[in-house]
Design a protein around this motif. Sequence first.
Motif, mmCIF file in Angstrom:
data_model
loop_
_atom_site.group_PDB
_atom_site.id
_atom_site.type_symbol
_atom_site.label_atom_id
_atom_site.label_comp_id
_atom_site.label_asym_id
_atom_site.label_seq_id
_atom_site.Cartn_x
_atom_site.Cartn_y
_atom_site.Cartn_z
ATOM 1 N N TYR A 151 0.851 -1.191 0.000
ATOM 2 C CA TYR A 151 0.000 0.000 0.000
ATOM 3 C C TYR A 151 0.883 1.236 0.000
ATOM 4 N N THR A 152 0.602 2.174 -0.844
ATOM 5 C CA THR A 152 1.262 3.478 -1.027
ATOM 6 C C THR A 152 2.726 3.396 -1.431
ATOM 7 N N ASP A 153 3.307 2.223 -1.541
ATOM 8 C CA ASP A 153 4.701 2.110 -1.991
ATOM 9 C C ASP A 153 4.824 1.423 -3.338
ATOM 10 N N GLY A 154 3.744 0.894 -3.872
ATOM 11 C CA GLY A 154 3.785 0.265 -5.179
ATOM 12 C C GLY A 154 4.283 -1.162 -5.141
ATOM 13 N N ILE A 155 5.130 -1.500 -6.113
ATOM 14 C CA ILE A 155 5.630 -2.863 -6.289
ATOM 15 C C ILE A 155 7.117 -2.891 -5.952
ATOM 16 N N LEU A 156 7.526 -3.837 -5.126
ATOM 17 C CA LEU A 156 8.938 -4.056 -4.829
ATOM 18 C C LEU A 156 9.331 -5.432 -5.331
ATOM 19 N N ILE A 157 10.503 -5.530 -5.933
ATOM 20 C CA ILE A 157 11.014 -6.793 -6.463
ATOM 21 C C ILE A 157 12.260 -7.166 -5.681
ATOM 22 N N LYS A 158 12.257 -8.401 -5.163
ATOM 23 C CA LYS A 158 13.392 -8.883 -4.380
ATOM 24 C C LYS A 158 13.975 -10.120 -5.028
ATOM 25 N N ASP A 159 15.299 -10.203 -5.046
ATOM 26 C CA ASP A 159 15.990 -11.393 -5.526
ATOM 27 C C ASP A 159 15.932 -12.432 -4.405
ATOM 28 N N MET A 160 15.332 -13.589 -4.691
ATOM 29 C CA MET A 160 15.160 -14.639 -3.691
ATOM 30 C C MET A 160 16.036 -15.848 -3.991
ATOM 31 N N THR A 161 17.092 -15.633 -4.793
ATOM 32 C CA THR A 161 18.005 -16.734 -5.097
ATOM 33 C C THR A 161 18.509 -17.377 -3.814
ATOM 34 N N ARG A 162 18.802 -16.539 -2.825
ATOM 35 C CA ARG A 162 19.199 -17.009 -1.486
ATOM 36 C C ARG A 162 18.199 -16.423 -0.492
ATOM 37 N N PRO A 163 17.165 -17.172 -0.128
ATOM 38 C CA PRO A 163 16.124 -16.634 0.751
ATOM 39 C C PRO A 163 16.632 -16.169 2.108
ATOM 40 N N ASP A 164 17.821 -16.615 2.498
ATOM 41 C CA ASP A 164 18.387 -16.141 3.762
ATOM 42 C C ASP A 164 19.104 -14.801 3.579
ATOM 43 N N ASN A 165 19.162 -14.298 2.339
ATOM 44 C CA ASN A 165 19.806 -13.018 2.030
ATOM 45 C C ASN A 165 18.965 -12.295 0.971
ATOM 46 N N ILE A 166 17.844 -11.733 1.383
ATOM 47 C CA ILE A 166 16.909 -11.079 0.466
ATOM 48 C C ILE A 166 17.481 -9.735 0.030
ATOM 49 N N VAL A 167 17.495 -9.504 -1.291
ATOM 50 C CA VAL A 167 18.056 -8.272 -1.844
ATOM 51 C C VAL A 167 17.004 -7.592 -2.717
ATOM 52 N N LYS A 168 16.665 -6.342 -2.369
ATOM 53 C CA LYS A 168 15.754 -5.570 -3.218
ATOM 54 C C LYS A 168 16.498 -5.185 -4.487
ATOM 55 N N VAL A 169 15.884 -5.500 -5.651
ATOM 56 C CA VAL A 169 16.539 -5.216 -6.926
ATOM 57 C C VAL A 169 15.739 -4.263 -7.798
ATOM 58 N N GLY A 170 14.506 -3.969 -7.405
ATOM 59 C CA GLY A 170 13.718 -3.051 -8.216
ATOM 60 C C GLY A 170 12.451 -2.621 -7.505
ATOM 61 N N GLU A 171 11.890 -1.527 -8.010
ATOM 62 C CA GLU A 171 10.621 -1.059 -7.456
ATOM 63 C C GLU A 171 9.931 -0.189 -8.483
ATOM 64 N N TYR A 172 8.618 -0.096 -8.347
ATOM 65 C CA TYR A 172 7.826 0.784 -9.174
ATOM 66 C C TYR A 172 6.803 1.444 -8.253
ATOM 67 N N ASP A 173 6.953 2.737 -8.068
ATOM 68 C CA ASP A 173 6.090 3.483 -7.157
ATOM 69 C C ASP A 173 4.790 3.818 -7.864
ATOM 70 N N THR A 174 3.683 3.300 -7.369
ATOM 71 C CA THR A 174 2.377 3.541 -7.969
ATOM 72 C C THR A 174 1.566 4.598 -7.233
ATOM 73 N N PHE A 175 2.135 5.162 -6.158
ATOM 74 C CA PHE A 175 1.406 6.119 -5.333
ATOM 75 C C PHE A 175 1.729 7.541 -5.803
ATOM 76 N N TYR A 176 0.679 8.295 -6.066
ATOM 77 C CA TYR A 176 0.854 9.676 -6.471
ATOM 78 C C TYR A 176 0.376 10.560 -5.340
ATOM 79 N N ASP A 177 1.242 11.418 -4.858
ATOM 80 C CA ASP A 177 0.917 12.310 -3.754
ATOM 81 C C ASP A 177 1.297 13.729 -4.171
ATOM 82 N N GLU A 178 0.325 14.629 -4.228
ATOM 83 C CA GLU A 178 0.609 16.005 -4.647
ATOM 84 C C GLU A 178 1.249 16.797 -3.546
#
Length: 166
Positions: free
Chosen positions: A139-166
Amino acid sequence: VQPRGVLLFNLNNDPYNPEFTANIGNVYTHDCYANAEYLYTCDLGNGVAIYDIKDKTNPVFLNRFQTSSSFTHNAWTSNDGQYLYTTDERSGAYVDVYDVSDPTSVRFINKYRNKDSELGKVIPHNTYQVGNWAVTSWYTDGILIKDMTRPDNIVKVGEYDTFYDE
């Protein structure tokens, strides 16, 4: 009366007139994920339940466990079925990772939340496995993409913000 559990139907013979095969669980199930062998029910404050559904007419309860923020909204497995990713629909909650290779003995592996979630600003909603990536809506942060190749070491690799706040 609020519905309880999950109803299973056989669509193979006649998808327009499905045959009822089983009723699973005795608590409210908000969401669920199934593969050929197991059903994972997301039962909000009652955590995650795991059922053996190899025999669709006779599901067997295997385990129930609580997630880190105690309000399980969504679950999805890794492509190989070894790991289960969950979200709790609460402010400041995490995407959790559990080893479900032995569904009778689930092990917590790791959890992830972004900076806004640490501040209690956003809520994780749904997470899905796509290749080696966990794609999660917040909610309010959009989509986050995490590399789960090693689930014990989660790494955020991308995001797309879908929230528009004036």
